[in-house]
Design a protein around this motif. Structure first.
Motif, PDB file in Angstrom:
ATOM      1  N   CYS A  68     -31.489  70.920 -45.605  1.00 45.36           N
ATOM      2  CA  CYS A  68     -32.277  69.691 -45.554  1.00 45.36           C
ATOM      3  C   CYS A  68     -32.143  69.046 -44.178  1.00 45.36           C
ATOM      4  N   THR A  69     -33.261  68.696 -43.581  1.00 44.88           N
ATOM      5  CA  THR A  69     -33.290  68.053 -42.273  1.00 44.88           C
ATOM      6  C   THR A  69     -33.776  66.624 -42.430  1.00 44.88           C
ATOM      7  N   ASP A  70     -32.967  65.678 -41.960  1.00 44.46           N
ATOM      8  CA  ASP A  70     -33.347  64.271 -42.060  1.00 44.46           C
ATOM      9  C   ASP A  70     -34.520  63.942 -41.143  1.00 44.46           C
ATOM     10  N   LYS A  71     -35.286  62.946 -41.538  1.00 44.78           N
ATOM     11  CA  LYS A  71     -36.315  62.402 -40.665  1.00 44.78           C
ATOM     12  C   LYS A  71     -35.634  61.699 -39.490  1.00 44.78           C
ATOM     13  N   PRO A  72     -36.301  61.609 -38.348  1.00 41.95           N
ATOM     14  CA  PRO A  72     -35.704  60.903 -37.209  1.00 41.95           C
ATOM     15  C   PRO A  72     -35.410  59.440 -37.563  1.00 41.95           C
TER      16      PRO A  72
END
Length: 96
Positions: A7-11
């Protein structure tokens, strides 16, 4: 079958991550033995930028359902979630 949830967080979402974290941890605890490992990805300064969660599920659909039930996902924290089948070959405590 094991799955890695990548999972990659939003900026600029650290505040959201921190505010939802207690519910996220409760969710992970609720997975019981289906949860094999979990932790955040970080930047070079140690700030969280995403998550790696290793779960056991019957199939990809079940893994996706677990991922979508996560409070982080419900809070729209992630820019992307990749669900990949995974084999735990090295240092797997269940096969030691």
């Amino acid at each position: 079958m094991l799955f890695a949830l990548i999972c990659t967080d939003k900026p600029d979402s650290l505040d959201l991550r921190l505010s939802v974290r207690p519910d996220h941890l409760k969710h992970l605890e609720s997975l019981g033995t289906a949860l094999k490992a979990a932790g955040p990805f970080t930047d070079d300064g140690g700030k969280p930028t995403g998550s790696l969660v290793i779960i056991e599920a019957a199939d990809r659909a079940a893994a996706r359902a677990m991922a979508e039930a996560d409070p982080y996902a419900k809070a729209d924290l992630f820019a992307a979630v990749e669900i990949r089948p995974w084999k735990w070959l090295i240092k797997n405590p269940e096969t030691a």
